[in-house]
Design an enzyme around this catalytic site. Sequence first.
Site, PDB file in Angstrom:
ATOM      1  N   CYS A   1       0.823  -1.212   0.000  1.00 30.58           N
ATOM      2  CA  CYS A   1       0.000   0.000   0.000  1.00 30.58           C
ATOM      3  C   CYS A   1       0.861   1.268   0.000  1.00 30.58           C
ATOM      4  CB  CYS A   1      -0.905  -0.068   1.233  1.00 30.58           C
ATOM      5  SG  CYS A   1      -1.654   1.480   1.716  1.00 30.58           S
TER       6      CYS A   1
ATOM      7  N   CYS B   1       0.119   3.780   2.814  1.00 30.02           N
ATOM      8  CA  CYS B   1       0.615   3.224   4.087  1.00 30.02           C
ATOM      9  C   CYS B   1       2.099   3.546   4.261  1.00 30.02           C
ATOM     10  CB  CYS B   1       0.430   1.703   4.131  1.00 30.02           C
ATOM     11  SG  CYS B   1      -1.282   1.164   3.987  1.00 30.02           S
TER      12      CYS B   1
END
Length: 106
Positions: free
Chosen positions: A30, A33
């Site tokens: 991600c 993230c």
Amino acid sequence: MVTELNDSNFQSTVQGAKTPVLVDFSATWCGPCKALAPTIDKVATEYTGKLAVYKVDIDNAQESAASFGIQSVPTCIFFKGGKEVGRFLGNQPLQAIKSQIDRVLA
């Protein structure tokens, strides 16, 4: 810096915490993230002793992620006394996260 939790230690760690807890639900694949990670590290350093900060890789802790209805990452959840008291989604600026932390700690 920030300890990673998994399905086997998530509940006991969050329930047994002496301070409020921030859990960053994220994934290695991600992008947002990865962008949020340095901010979470700063928070962990700045609030040492006042706020416990953990990460959960949703791919390694699918049960924990499912139990909190994590549908997108990053999702960060605040816990106090083992109960959810707030959450935010996506990459947030440090100041926005700090204002949420200050509310949780108040």
